[in-house]
Motif scaffolding. Structure first.
Motif, PDB file in Angstrom:
ATOM      1  N   GLY A  76     -24.716  16.749 -29.384  1.00 46.09           N
ATOM      2  CA  GLY A  76     -24.277  15.442 -29.463  1.00 46.09           C
ATOM      3  C   GLY A  76     -23.681  14.823 -28.293  1.00 46.09           C
ATOM      4  N   ALA A  77     -22.252  15.632 -28.010  1.00 42.50           N
ATOM      5  CA  ALA A  77     -21.490  15.336 -26.579  1.00 42.50           C
ATOM      6  C   ALA A  77     -22.253  15.440 -25.336  1.00 42.50           C
ATOM      7  CB  ALA A  77     -20.425  15.943 -26.654  1.00 42.50           C
ATOM      8  N   ILE A 130     -16.609  11.126 -12.826  1.00 43.85           N
ATOM      9  CA  ILE A 130     -17.081  12.451 -13.112  1.00 43.85           C
ATOM     10  C   ILE A 130     -16.697  12.797 -14.575  1.00 43.85           C
ATOM     11  CG2 ILE A 130     -14.783  13.581 -12.232  1.00 43.85           C
ATOM     12  CD1 ILE A 130     -16.765  15.787 -11.376  1.00 43.85           C
ATOM     13  N   GLN A 131     -17.572  13.417 -15.401  1.00 42.90           N
ATOM     14  CA  GLN A 131     -17.466  13.697 -16.547  1.00 42.90           C
ATOM     15  C   GLN A 131     -17.548  15.242 -16.671  1.00 42.90           C
ATOM     16  OE1 GLN A 131     -19.895  11.620 -19.853  1.00 42.90           O
ATOM     17  NE2 GLN A 131     -21.083  11.036 -17.657  1.00 42.90           N
ATOM     18  N   VAL A 132     -16.505  16.247 -17.234  1.00 39.83           N
ATOM     19  CA  VAL A 132     -16.517  17.352 -17.466  1.00 39.83           C
ATOM     20  C   VAL A 132     -16.578  17.614 -19.061  1.00 39.83           C
ATOM     21  CG1 VAL A 132     -14.703  19.351 -17.232  1.00 39.83           C
ATOM     22  CG2 VAL A 132     -14.567  17.575 -15.591  1.00 39.83           C
ATOM     23  N   ILE A 133     -17.728  18.492 -19.050  1.00 38.75           N
ATOM     24  CA  ILE A 133     -18.242  19.060 -20.345  1.00 38.75           C
ATOM     25  C   ILE A 133     -18.392  20.522 -20.289  1.00 38.75           C
ATOM     26  CG2 ILE A 133     -20.611  18.656 -19.633  1.00 38.75           C
ATOM     27  CD1 ILE A 133     -20.384  17.177 -22.758  1.00 38.75           C
ATOM     28  N   SER A 154     -21.799   8.660  -9.963  1.00 37.77           N
ATOM     29  CA  SER A 154     -21.712   9.201 -11.159  1.00 37.77           C
ATOM     30  C   SER A 154     -22.273  10.859 -11.481  1.00 37.77           C
ATOM     31  CB  SER A 154     -22.506   8.314 -12.604  1.00 37.77           C
ATOM     32  OG  SER A 154     -22.312   9.191 -13.752  1.00 37.77           O
ATOM     33  N   HIS A 155     -21.336  11.626 -11.962  1.00 43.95           N
ATOM     34  CA  HIS A 155     -21.597  13.342 -11.962  1.00 43.95           C
ATOM     35  C   HIS A 155     -21.162  13.877 -13.205  1.00 43.95           C
ATOM     36  CE1 HIS A 155     -22.235  12.785  -7.609  1.00 43.95           C
ATOM     37  NE2 HIS A 155     -21.288  12.029  -7.327  1.00 43.95           N
ATOM     38  N   ILE A 156     -21.796  14.922 -13.593  1.00 47.37           N
ATOM     39  CA  ILE A 156     -21.427  15.699 -14.818  1.00 47.37           C
ATOM     40  C   ILE A 156     -21.375  16.983 -14.138  1.00 47.37           C
ATOM     41  CG2 ILE A 156     -22.125  16.844 -16.751  1.00 47.37           C
ATOM     42  CD1 ILE A 156     -23.893  14.475 -17.362  1.00 47.37           C
ATOM     43  N   CYS A 157     -19.982  17.683 -14.610  1.00 47.53           N
ATOM     44  CA  CYS A 157     -19.608  19.140 -14.177  1.00 47.53           C
ATOM     45  C   CYS A 157     -19.528  19.654 -15.564  1.00 47.53           C
ATOM     46  CB  CYS A 157     -18.298  19.034 -13.644  1.00 47.53           C
ATOM     47  SG  CYS A 157     -17.695  20.698 -13.546  1.00 47.53           S
ATOM     48  N   ALA A 158     -20.504  20.917 -15.779  1.00 50.94           N
ATOM     49  CA  ALA A 158     -20.391  21.660 -16.993  1.00 50.94           C
ATOM     50  C   ALA A 158     -19.703  22.924 -16.161  1.00 50.94           C
ATOM     51  CB  ALA A 158     -21.993  21.972 -16.927  1.00 50.94           C
ATOM     52  N   THR A 159     -18.666  23.145 -17.381  1.00 53.53           N
ATOM     53  CA  THR A 159     -17.818  24.395 -16.838  1.00 53.53           C
ATOM     54  C   THR A 159     -18.173  25.692 -17.486  1.00 53.53           C
ATOM     55  OG1 THR A 159     -16.547  23.935 -18.799  1.00 53.53           O
ATOM     56  CG2 THR A 159     -15.821  22.673 -16.827  1.00 53.53           C
ATOM     57  N   ARG A 160     -19.011  25.671 -18.415  1.00 51.32           N
ATOM     58  CA  ARG A 160     -19.154  26.942 -19.024  1.00 51.32           C
ATOM     59  C   ARG A 160     -20.827  27.482 -18.472  1.00 51.32           C
ATOM     60  NH1 ARG A 160     -20.802  28.800 -23.958  1.00 51.32           N
ATOM     61  NH2 ARG A 160     -20.803  26.948 -24.801  1.00 51.32           N
ATOM     62  N   VAL A 204     -25.538  15.230 -24.946  1.00 48.64           N
ATOM     63  CA  VAL A 204     -26.511  14.112 -24.603  1.00 48.64           C
ATOM     64  C   VAL A 204     -25.916  12.761 -24.253  1.00 48.64           C
ATOM     65  CG1 VAL A 204     -28.277  12.743 -25.848  1.00 48.64           C
ATOM     66  CG2 VAL A 204     -28.270  15.241 -26.270  1.00 48.64           C
ATOM     67  N   LEU A 205     -25.117  12.592 -25.015  1.00 50.88           N
ATOM     68  CA  LEU A 205     -24.244  11.327 -24.820  1.00 50.88           C
ATOM     69  C   LEU A 205     -23.700  11.475 -23.219  1.00 50.88           C
ATOM     70  CD1 LEU A 205     -22.925   8.518 -25.691  1.00 50.88           C
ATOM     71  CD2 LEU A 205     -20.887   9.858 -26.561  1.00 50.88           C
ATOM     72  N   ALA A 206     -23.071  12.457 -22.721  1.00 54.55           N
ATOM     73  CA  ALA A 206     -22.483  12.412 -21.405  1.00 54.55           C
ATOM     74  C   ALA A 206     -23.821  12.334 -20.352  1.00 54.55           C
ATOM     75  CB  ALA A 206     -22.083  13.902 -20.970  1.00 54.55           C
ATOM     76  N   VAL A 207     -24.942  12.956 -20.598  1.00 51.69           N
ATOM     77  CA  VAL A 207     -26.099  12.576 -19.665  1.00 51.69           C
ATOM     78  C   VAL A 207     -26.619  11.031 -19.837  1.00 51.69           C
ATOM     79  CG1 VAL A 207     -28.471  13.297 -19.315  1.00 51.69           C
ATOM     80  CG2 VAL A 207     -26.784  15.072 -19.810  1.00 51.69           C
ATOM     81  N   ASN A 208     -26.557  10.429 -20.902  1.00 53.10           N
ATOM     82  CA  ASN A 208     -26.935   9.097 -21.089  1.00 53.10           C
ATOM     83  C   ASN A 208     -26.040   8.264 -20.279  1.00 53.10           C
ATOM     84  OD1 ASN A 208     -29.173   9.881 -22.616  1.00 53.10           O
ATOM     85  ND2 ASN A 208     -28.380   9.513 -24.530  1.00 53.10           N
ATOM     86  N   ILE A 209     -24.926   8.426 -20.386  1.00 51.89           N
ATOM     87  CA  ILE A 209     -23.714   7.766 -19.792  1.00 51.89           C
ATOM     88  C   ILE A 209     -24.036   7.810 -18.134  1.00 51.89           C
ATOM     89  CG2 ILE A 209     -21.381   7.461 -19.088  1.00 51.89           C
ATOM     90  CD1 ILE A 209     -20.822   8.277 -22.232  1.00 51.89           C
ATOM     91  N   ALA A 210     -24.363   9.081 -17.959  1.00 58.00           N
ATOM     92  CA  ALA A 210     -24.185   9.203 -16.354  1.00 58.00           C
ATOM     93  C   ALA A 210     -25.403   8.845 -15.813  1.00 58.00           C
ATOM     94  CB  ALA A 210     -24.387  10.823 -15.939  1.00 58.00           C
ATOM     95  N   ASN A 211     -26.513   8.920 -16.459  1.00 57.57           N
ATOM     96  CA  ASN A 211     -27.758   7.784 -16.192  1.00 57.57           C
ATOM     97  C   ASN A 211     -27.561   6.553 -15.953  1.00 57.57           C
ATOM     98  OD1 ASN A 211     -29.268  10.532 -15.759  1.00 57.57           O
ATOM     99  ND2 ASN A 211     -30.024  10.487 -17.440  1.00 57.57           N
TER     100      ASN A 211
END
Length: 51
Positions: A18-19, A8-11, A37-43, A21-28
């Motif tokens: 930049g960060a 899980i990536q927290v962003i 793989s998951h991304i958590c957008a906190t804001r 786009v990198l998080a989405v590319n890594i997750a994909n």
């Protein structure tokens, strides 16, 4: 015992920076390799949510 690997990536947001786009590319890329793989957008969400 067989444990499945997960990431899980927290962003802060999914704006097109930049960060983010990198998080989405890594997750994909991890998903393509069969890794949970998951991304958590906190804001806030952003344009990258649809990719």
């Amino acid at each position: 015992m067989n444990k499945e690997l997960g990431v899980i990536q927290v962003i802060d947001s999914l704006d097109a920076g930049g960060a983010e786009v990198l998080a989405v590319n890594i997750a994909n890329a991890l998903c393509e390799e069969g890794i949970n793989s998951h991304i958590c957008a906190t804001r806030k969400e952003g344009i990258l949510k649809i990719t």
